[in-house]
Design a protein around this motif. Structure first.
Motif, PDB file in Angstrom:
ATOM      1  N   GLN A   1       0.828  -1.197   0.000  1.00 57.42           N
ATOM      2  CA  GLN A   1       0.000   0.000   0.000  1.00 57.42           C
ATOM      3  C   GLN A   1       0.867   1.253   0.000  1.00 57.42           C
ATOM      4  O   GLN A   1       2.016   1.241   0.433  1.00 57.42           O
ATOM      5  N   ALA A   2       0.285   2.340  -0.468  1.00 61.06           N
ATOM      6  CA  ALA A   2       0.957   3.629  -0.342  1.00 61.06           C
ATOM      7  C   ALA A   2       1.036   3.988   1.138  1.00 61.06           C
ATOM      8  O   ALA A   2       0.158   3.618   1.918  1.00 61.06           O
ATOM      9  N   PRO A   3       2.096   4.692   1.581  1.00 60.02           N
ATOM     10  CA  PRO A   3       2.207   5.056   2.994  1.00 60.02           C
ATOM     11  C   PRO A   3       0.946   5.774   3.479  1.00 60.02           C
ATOM     12  O   PRO A   3       0.422   6.643   2.806  1.00 60.02           O
ATOM     13  N   ALA A   4       0.466   5.366   4.658  1.00 55.10           N
ATOM     14  CA  ALA A   4      -0.739   5.981   5.227  1.00 55.10           C
ATOM     15  C   ALA A   4      -0.504   6.206   6.706  1.00 55.10           C
ATOM     16  O   ALA A   4      -0.766   5.344   7.515  1.00 55.10           O
ATOM     17  N   GLN A   5       0.032   7.350   7.045  1.00 60.07           N
ATOM     18  CA  GLN A   5       0.239   7.650   8.453  1.00 60.07           C
ATOM     19  C   GLN A   5       0.242   9.160   8.659  1.00 60.07           C
ATOM     20  O   GLN A   5       0.562   9.915   7.742  1.00 60.07           O
ATOM     21  N   PRO A   6      -0.161   9.591   9.826  1.00 63.45           N
ATOM     22  CA  PRO A   6      -0.200  11.029  10.083  1.00 63.45           C
ATOM     23  C   PRO A   6       1.202  11.611  10.147  1.00 63.45           C
ATOM     24  O   PRO A   6       2.114  11.008  10.696  1.00 63.45           O
ATOM     25  N   ALA A   7       1.389  12.783   9.553  1.00 64.41           N
ATOM     26  CA  ALA A   7       2.681  13.444   9.583  1.00 64.41           C
ATOM     27  C   ALA A   7       2.866  14.216  10.886  1.00 64.41           C
ATOM     28  O   ALA A   7       3.975  14.603  11.227  1.00 64.41           O
ATOM     29  N   ALA A   8       1.802  14.457  11.580  1.00 65.05           N
ATOM     30  CA  ALA A   8       1.862  15.173  12.856  1.00 65.05           C
ATOM     31  C   ALA A   8       0.830  14.556  13.789  1.00 65.05           C
ATOM     32  O   ALA A   8       0.077  13.663  13.398  1.00 65.05           O
ATOM     33  N   ALA A   9       0.798  15.015  15.023  1.00 67.97           N
ATOM     34  CA  ALA A   9      -0.157  14.483  15.984  1.00 67.97           C
ATOM     35  C   ALA A   9      -1.580  14.657  15.456  1.00 67.97           C
ATOM     36  O   ALA A   9      -1.934  15.704  14.934  1.00 67.97           O
ATOM     37  N   ARG A  10      -2.374  13.635  15.579  1.00 61.62           N
ATOM     38  CA  ARG A  10      -3.741  13.637  15.092  1.00 61.62           C
ATOM     39  C   ARG A  10      -4.671  13.099  16.166  1.00 61.62           C
ATOM     40  O   ARG A  10      -4.279  12.845  17.299  1.00 61.62           O
ATOM     41  N   THR A  11      -5.916  12.892  15.753  1.00 59.31           N
ATOM     42  CA  THR A  11      -6.922  12.277  16.611  1.00 59.31           C
ATOM     43  C   THR A  11      -7.481  11.063  15.881  1.00 59.31           C
ATOM     44  O   THR A  11      -7.679  11.108  14.672  1.00 59.31           O
ATOM     45  N   ILE A  12      -7.712   9.973  16.606  1.00 57.56           N
ATOM     46  CA  ILE A  12      -8.424   8.849  16.002  1.00 57.56           C
ATOM     47  C   ILE A  12      -9.803   8.765  16.633  1.00 57.56           C
ATOM     48  O   ILE A  12     -10.008   9.126  17.797  1.00 57.56           O
ATOM     49  N   ARG A  13     -10.756   8.306  15.835  1.00 54.75           N
ATOM     50  CA  ARG A  13     -12.125   8.090  16.284  1.00 54.75           C
ATOM     51  C   ARG A  13     -12.411   6.598  16.208  1.00 54.75           C
ATOM     52  O   ARG A  13     -12.242   5.987  15.149  1.00 54.75           O
ATOM     53  N   ILE A  14     -12.827   6.026  17.317  1.00 61.55           N
ATOM     54  CA  ILE A  14     -13.083   4.591  17.410  1.00 61.55           C
ATOM     55  C   ILE A  14     -14.553   4.390  17.739  1.00 61.55           C
ATOM     56  O   ILE A  14     -15.037   4.842  18.785  1.00 61.55           O
ATOM     57  N   GLY A  15     -15.263   3.722  16.854  1.00 60.94           N
ATOM     58  CA  GLY A  15     -16.684   3.476  17.047  1.00 60.94           C
ATOM     59  C   GLY A  15     -16.968   2.030  17.389  1.00 60.94           C
ATOM     60  O   GLY A  15     -16.342   1.114  16.856  1.00 60.94           O
ATOM     61  N   GLY A  16     -17.908   1.811  18.301  1.00 63.15           N
ATOM     62  CA  GLY A  16     -18.290   0.465  18.681  1.00 63.15           C
ATOM     63  C   GLY A  16     -18.905   0.469  20.070  1.00 63.15           C
ATOM     64  O   GLY A  16     -19.105   1.522  20.679  1.00 63.15           O
ATOM     65  N   VAL A  17     -19.205  -0.715  20.580  1.00 63.74           N
ATOM     66  CA  VAL A  17     -19.758  -0.849  21.930  1.00 63.74           C
ATOM     67  C   VAL A  17     -18.590  -0.807  22.904  1.00 63.74           C
ATOM     68  O   VAL A  17     -17.683  -1.640  22.836  1.00 63.74           O
ATOM     69  N   GLN A  18     -18.593   0.160  23.821  1.00 65.10           N
ATOM     70  CA  GLN A  18     -17.423   0.390  24.666  1.00 65.10           C
ATOM     71  C   GLN A  18     -17.812   1.136  25.930  1.00 65.10           C
ATOM     72  O   GLN A  18     -18.896   1.717  26.027  1.00 65.10           O
ATOM     73  N   GLY A  19     -16.900   1.121  26.909  1.00 69.63           N
ATOM     74  CA  GLY A  19     -17.123   1.817  28.168  1.00 69.63           C
ATOM     75  C   GLY A  19     -16.036   1.441  29.157  1.00 69.63           C
ATOM     76  O   GLY A  19     -15.146   0.644  28.848  1.00 69.63           O
ATOM     77  N   VAL A  20     -16.106   1.992  30.363  1.00 74.49           N
ATOM     78  CA  VAL A  20     -15.141   1.667  31.417  1.00 74.49           C
ATOM     79  C   VAL A  20     -15.388   0.236  31.881  1.00 74.49           C
ATOM     80  O   VAL A  20     -16.535  -0.207  31.988  1.00 74.49           O
ATOM     81  N   VAL A  21     -14.306  -0.498  32.135  1.00 72.30           N
ATOM     82  CA  VAL A  21     -14.426  -1.888  32.589  1.00 72.30           C
ATOM     83  C   VAL A  21     -15.390  -1.982  33.760  1.00 72.30           C
ATOM     84  O   VAL A  21     -15.266  -1.267  34.755  1.00 72.30           O
ATOM     85  N   SER A  22     -16.372  -2.871  33.617  1.00 72.19           N
ATOM     86  CA  SER A  22     -17.400  -2.996  34.653  1.00 72.19           C
ATOM     87  C   SER A  22     -18.099  -4.333  34.493  1.00 72.19           C
ATOM     88  O   SER A  22     -18.166  -4.891  33.398  1.00 72.19           O
ATOM     89  N   GLY A  23     -18.606  -4.839  35.614  1.00 72.27           N
ATOM     90  CA  GLY A  23     -19.416  -6.049  35.563  1.00 72.27           C
ATOM     91  C   GLY A  23     -20.848  -5.744  35.167  1.00 72.27           C
ATOM     92  O   GLY A  23     -21.663  -6.659  34.981  1.00 72.27           O
ATOM     93  N   ASN A  24     -21.162  -4.466  35.020  1.00 71.41           N
ATOM     94  CA  ASN A  24     -22.509  -4.037  34.667  1.00 71.41           C
ATOM     95  C   ASN A  24     -22.563  -3.746  33.163  1.00 71.41           C
ATOM     96  O   ASN A  24     -21.895  -2.831  32.676  1.00 71.41           O
ATOM     97  N   ASP A  25     -23.364  -4.506  32.437  1.00 72.24           N
ATOM     98  CA  ASP A  25     -23.453  -4.308  30.993  1.00 72.24           C
ATOM     99  C   ASP A  25     -23.968  -2.924  30.629  1.00 72.24           C
ATOM    100  O   ASP A  25     -23.751  -2.444  29.510  1.00 72.24           O
ATOM    101  N   ASP A  26     -24.662  -2.268  31.545  1.00 69.40           N
ATOM    102  CA  ASP A  26     -25.176  -0.928  31.253  1.00 69.40           C
ATOM    103  C   ASP A  26     -24.047   0.098  31.097  1.00 69.40           C
ATOM    104  O   ASP A  26     -24.275   1.207  30.615  1.00 69.40           O
ATOM    105  N   ALA A  27     -22.833  -0.277  31.526  1.00 68.82           N
ATOM    106  CA  ALA A  27     -21.695   0.642  31.398  1.00 68.82           C
ATOM    107  C   ALA A  27     -21.229   0.740  29.942  1.00 68.82           C
ATOM    108  O   ALA A  27     -20.503   1.669  29.587  1.00 68.82           O
ATOM    109  N   TYR A  28     -21.649  -0.212  29.130  1.00 72.21           N
ATOM    110  CA  TYR A  28     -21.211  -0.241  27.735  1.00 72.21           C
ATOM    111  C   TYR A  28     -22.349   0.183  26.819  1.00 72.21           C
ATOM    112  O   TYR A  28     -23.495  -0.220  27.004  1.00 72.21           O
TER     113      TYR A  28
END
Length: 209
Positions: free
Chosen positions: A120-147
């Motif tokens: 592939q052609a090089p694909a990386q940020p030349a300077a500090a950037r932000t990434i966006r991560i989508g999905g089911v997530q949350g702080v580690v917990s035994g409670n599913d409602d946290a996610y």
């Protein structure tokens, strides 16, 4: 080249479910974030050959026809005709069927991931950037409602991006997931846990890649 195993405070990093790591959405999101276009059904044969056999040493935009010819038992000249669209093999062609089988598993091995990334052609940020991560997530917990299904933004330096690429090549989806857990632990919220990941993008804050 170990996968990260502990948070900044020394607590064990959370791990994604192995079944979820193998899901098409997660696999595609991780490969694209690493800089690889996953092989697709009906893809141009030149691109498919490059995905499976890597790039030509002489031209990174073309497939390594010598390696492909040796593996498929064909001449490089005939494969060049495939890659250029001058000839289309029948669906029953054994070499085509082997190429299609290999394309479905090319990212399952370290060698395949390294070859795909190198093609592939090089694909990386030349300077500090932000990434966006989508999905089911949350702080580690035994409670599913946290996610819940959400998208978070995390700061990312070029060195951190290169490390995430390395983890994906060396350890596949599990390695990249561990790297993302370590990254969010440092730069977002301690013990942040991804139950599923369906999109990862990097770019300027508030904008797509």
């Amino acid at each position: 080249m170990q996968r990260p195993t502990a948070t900044a405070s020394g607590a064990p990093l959370p791990r994604m479910n192995p079944q979820q790591l193998r899901s098409p959405a997660t696999s595609s999101a991780m490969a694209r974030f690493a800089g690889v276009q996953p092989p697709q059904p009906g893809q141009d044969l030149g691109q498919l050959l490059r995905s499976v056999y890597g790039a030509s040493p002489r031209d990174p935009q073309r497939p390594d026809l010598r390696a492909a010819a040796a593996d498929l038992g064909m001449s490089a000249r005939q494969l060049r005709r495939w890659a250029n669209g001058e000839s289309r093999p029948r669906a029953t062609n054994p070499a085509l069927q082997r190429l299609q089988r290999l394309s479905r598993t090319v990212l399952d091995s370290r060698a395949g991931r390294a070859r795909a990334l190198g093609a592939q052609a090089p694909a990386q940020p030349a300077a500090a950037r932000t990434i966006r991560i989508g999905g089911v997530q949350g702080v580690v917990s035994g409670n599913d409602d946290a996610y819940r299904d959400r998208t978070i933004e995390v700061d990312l330096t070029p060195a951190e991006y290169a490390e995430l690429q390395r983890l994906w090549v060396e350890h596949g989806n599990a390695g990249l997931a561990d790297g993302l857990h370590a990254l969010t632990d440092r730069n977002y919220y301690e013990q942040w846990h991804f139950q599923s990941i369906d999109s990862i993008q990097w770019g300027d804050r508030g904008r797509g890649r």
